[in-house]
Design a protein around this motif. Structure first.
Motif, PDB file in Angstrom:
ATOM      1  N   UNK A 158       1.627  10.654  -9.582  1.00  0.00           N
ATOM      2  CA  UNK A 158       1.040  11.992  -9.739  1.00  0.00           C
ATOM      3  C   UNK A 158      -0.469  11.919  -9.973  1.00  0.00           C
ATOM      4  N   UNK A 159      -0.912  10.902 -10.719  1.00  0.00           N
ATOM      5  CA  UNK A 159      -2.356  10.766 -10.954  1.00  0.00           C
ATOM      6  C   UNK A 159      -3.064  10.446  -9.637  1.00  0.00           C
ATOM      7  N   UNK A 160      -2.388   9.711  -8.778  1.00  0.00           N
ATOM      8  CA  UNK A 160      -3.025   9.255  -7.539  1.00  0.00           C
ATOM      9  C   UNK A 160      -2.864  10.279  -6.416  1.00  0.00           C
ATOM     10  N   UNK A 161      -1.628  10.709  -6.172  1.00  0.00           N
ATOM     11  CA  UNK A 161      -1.368  11.550  -4.995  1.00  0.00           C
ATOM     12  C   UNK A 161      -1.290  13.028  -5.368  1.00  0.00           C
ATOM     13  N   UNK A 162      -0.795  13.283  -6.589  1.00  0.00           N
ATOM     14  CA  UNK A 162      -0.791  14.648  -7.080  1.00  0.00           C
ATOM     15  C   UNK A 162      -0.042  15.596  -6.144  1.00  0.00           C
ATOM     16  N   UNK A 163       1.158  15.192  -5.721  1.00  0.00           N
ATOM     17  CA  UNK A 163       1.917  16.061  -4.812  1.00  0.00           C
ATOM     18  C   UNK A 163       3.051  16.798  -5.526  1.00  0.00           C
ATOM     19  N   UNK A 196       0.839  -1.199   0.000  1.00  0.00           N
ATOM     20  CA  UNK A 196       0.000   0.000   0.000  1.00  0.00           C
ATOM     21  C   UNK A 196       0.871   1.244   0.000  1.00  0.00           C
ATOM     22  N   UNK A 197       0.265   2.357   0.279  1.00  0.00           N
ATOM     23  CA  UNK A 197       1.046   3.586   0.421  1.00  0.00           C
ATOM     24  C   UNK A 197       1.990   3.459   1.619  1.00  0.00           C
ATOM     25  N   UNK A 198       3.219   3.903   1.434  1.00  0.00           N
ATOM     26  CA  UNK A 198       4.161   3.972   2.564  1.00  0.00           C
ATOM     27  C   UNK A 198       4.954   5.254   2.426  1.00  0.00           C
ATOM     28  N   UNK A 199       4.933   6.069   3.456  1.00  0.00           N
ATOM     29  CA  UNK A 199       5.631   7.347   3.374  1.00  0.00           C
ATOM     30  C   UNK A 199       5.086   8.120   2.186  1.00  0.00           C
ATOM     31  N   UNK A 200       5.980   8.498   1.260  1.00  0.00           N
ATOM     32  CA  UNK A 200       5.519   9.251   0.095  1.00  0.00           C
ATOM     33  C   UNK A 200       5.181   8.357  -1.092  1.00  0.00           C
ATOM     34  N   UNK A 201       5.330   7.054  -0.937  1.00  0.00           N
ATOM     35  CA  UNK A 201       5.095   6.157  -2.070  1.00  0.00           C
ATOM     36  C   UNK A 201       3.631   5.771  -2.194  1.00  0.00           C
ATOM     37  N   UNK A 202       3.171   5.668  -3.448  1.00  0.00           N
ATOM     38  CA  UNK A 202       1.849   5.087  -3.666  1.00  0.00           C
ATOM     39  C   UNK A 202       2.034   3.568  -3.757  1.00  0.00           C
ATOM     40  N   UNK A 203       0.936   2.827  -3.862  1.00  0.00           N
ATOM     41  CA  UNK A 203       1.020   1.358  -3.808  1.00  0.00           C
ATOM     42  C   UNK A 203       1.814   0.785  -4.986  1.00  0.00           C
ATOM     43  N   UNK A 204       1.688   1.403  -6.150  1.00  0.00           N
ATOM     44  CA  UNK A 204       2.429   0.944  -7.332  1.00  0.00           C
ATOM     45  C   UNK A 204       3.930   0.973  -7.056  1.00  0.00           C
ATOM     46  N   UNK A 205       4.383   2.059  -6.441  1.00  0.00           N
ATOM     47  CA  UNK A 205       5.811   2.183  -6.103  1.00  0.00           C
ATOM     48  C   UNK A 205       6.202   1.148  -5.043  1.00  0.00           C
ATOM     49  N   UNK A 206       5.296   0.919  -4.084  1.00  0.00           N
ATOM     50  CA  UNK A 206       5.588  -0.065  -3.039  1.00  0.00           C
ATOM     51  C   UNK A 206       5.767  -1.456  -3.645  1.00  0.00           C
ATOM     52  N   UNK A 207       4.895  -1.824  -4.602  1.00  0.00           N
ATOM     53  CA  UNK A 207       5.012  -3.142  -5.228  1.00  0.00           C
ATOM     54  C   UNK A 207       6.332  -3.249  -5.996  1.00  0.00           C
ATOM     55  N   UNK A 208       6.705  -2.170  -6.701  1.00  0.00           N
ATOM     56  CA  UNK A 208       8.000  -2.198  -7.406  1.00  0.00           C
ATOM     57  C   UNK A 208       9.139  -2.475  -6.427  1.00  0.00           C
ATOM     58  N   UNK A 209       9.080  -1.826  -5.259  1.00  0.00           N
ATOM     59  CA  UNK A 209      10.149  -2.032  -4.261  1.00  0.00           C
ATOM     60  C   UNK A 209      10.112  -3.430  -3.668  1.00  0.00           C
ATOM     61  N   UNK A 210       8.919  -3.876  -3.254  1.00  0.00           N
ATOM     62  CA  UNK A 210       8.813  -5.178  -2.587  1.00  0.00           C
ATOM     63  C   UNK A 210       9.258  -6.321  -3.495  1.00  0.00           C
ATOM     64  N   UNK A 211       8.916  -6.228  -4.783  1.00  0.00           N
ATOM     65  CA  UNK A 211       9.267  -7.300  -5.704  1.00  0.00           C
ATOM     66  C   UNK A 211      10.562  -6.990  -6.464  1.00  0.00           C
ATOM     67  N   UNK A 212      11.268  -5.957  -5.997  1.00  0.00           N
ATOM     68  CA  UNK A 212      12.574  -5.589  -6.558  1.00  0.00           C
ATOM     69  C   UNK A 212      12.536  -5.496  -8.077  1.00  0.00           C
ATOM     70  N   UNK A 213      11.547  -4.768  -8.580  1.00  0.00           N
ATOM     71  CA  UNK A 213      11.431  -4.546 -10.018  1.00  0.00           C
ATOM     72  C   UNK A 213      12.162  -3.247 -10.348  1.00  0.00           C
TER      73      UNK A 213
END
Lengths: 143, 152
Positions: free
Chosen positions: A85-90, A54-71
């Motif tokens: 940006x589409x999701x959090x728009x920060x 899921x979201x962690x810190x400034x990451x959205x879930x997509x980024x979290x999955x990339x990190x967890x699965x080392x993509x």
């Protein structure tokens, strides 16, 4: 494998589902729930409160999955900027596509079921991926 | 919708990061560690993520779908949020008017910045004030005076 996420999918969940199918689990089954408590026991939850993917810190879930699965694929990280940006728009990234993708997903969620949104967005993310893959190789926007 | 939260005083960086995220959402601050927002699918999700983040940094929070004790109280909170946005729109309007007399390059840079700022304010504008229209008009006028590739 079974995967669960919140019903009423929007950009982050649709992009995560695409990412899971393309890079984590070639035959995923997605379940949509209204309450985190109703996630089936054998399903991996994502983009839900309390879930690791899921979201962690400034990451959205997509980024979290990339990190967890080392993509580490740089094209996927480029897509991650758009999803973020589409999701959090920060305004952490410069991703002008984000606004368009956000509106398209919001509109789709008004006219389609969650299953149908995933069907339709599959080729959209495939196309975005291919565009940015070529852009990266060329060092400029492909024609 | 209410978010009641507590975050450890130290370190201060995560506290400030949460403060900024809440500001971006345009919350009404009802008290120390208590903020309010109109509930819709988007705001609920955003508040949920912030609540989750507060937990991860060692704080605690609860999210409430709440009703004010009286319509007058609810109106006051809405009026406060409307005024906060009105002040932001006035700032945009003023900058747009100042930029109208600037050199073309300077003017188009300001235009892009103000267009982005209007979008940002619009996203947290739950009770649009009269100032919105004036600010939008001023930025549009600035766009019409600028070279077309910038106004796009």
């Amino acid at each position: 494998m079974r995967w669960a996420t919140r019903a009423g999918v929007h950009i982050d969940r649709a992009a995560c589902a695409w990412l899971i199918r393309r890079h984590v689990d070639p035959e995923p089954e997605f379940v949509f729930v209204d309450d985190p408590a109703s996630v089936p026991g054998d399903a991996t939850p994502f983009d839900m409160r309390g879930a690791d993917l899921s979201h962690h810190g400034d990451d959205c879930s997509f980024e979290t999955i990339l990190r967890r699965y080392e993509l580490g694929d740089p094209v996927l990280w480029k897509l991650a900027e758009i999803v973020h940006e589409a999701d959090i728009d920060d305004e952490r990234f410069d991703a002008p596509e984000a606004r368009g993708v956000d509106v398209i997903l919001r509109g789709l969620s008004m006219i389609c079921s969650d299953e149908r949104v995933l069907e339709i967005t599959g080729p959209i993310f495939d196309g975005l991926y291919e565009f940015h893959r070529r852009a990266l190789l060329l060092g400029r926007e492909p024609a | 919708m209410l978010l009641a939260y507590r975050i450890p005083r130290q370190p201060s960086t995560p506290r400030i990061s949460i403060w900024r995220k809440l500001d971006r959402l345009g919350v009404a601050r009802l008290g120390d560690g208590l903020v309010a927002l109109p509930a819709d699918a988007r705001t609920r999700e955003q508040i949920d993520w912030i609540a989750e983040e507060i937990g991860e940094m060692g704080g605690s929070s609860t999210v409430w779908l709440a009703a004010a004790g009286s319509a007058a109280q609810e109106k006051d909170i809405a009026a406060e949020m409307r005024q906060a946005r009105a002040a932001e729109y006035r700032a945009v309007l003023q900058q747009a008017e100042t930029a109208a007399g600037a050199r073309p390059g300077e003017r188009s840079r300001t235009l892009k910045r103000l267009q982005a700022e209007l979008r940002r304010i619009g996203r947290r504008d739950y009770f649009p004030p009269a100032e919105r229209e004036a600010a939008q008009r001023a930025v549009r006028a600035l766009a019409e005076d600028s070279p077309s590739e910038v106004a796009r």
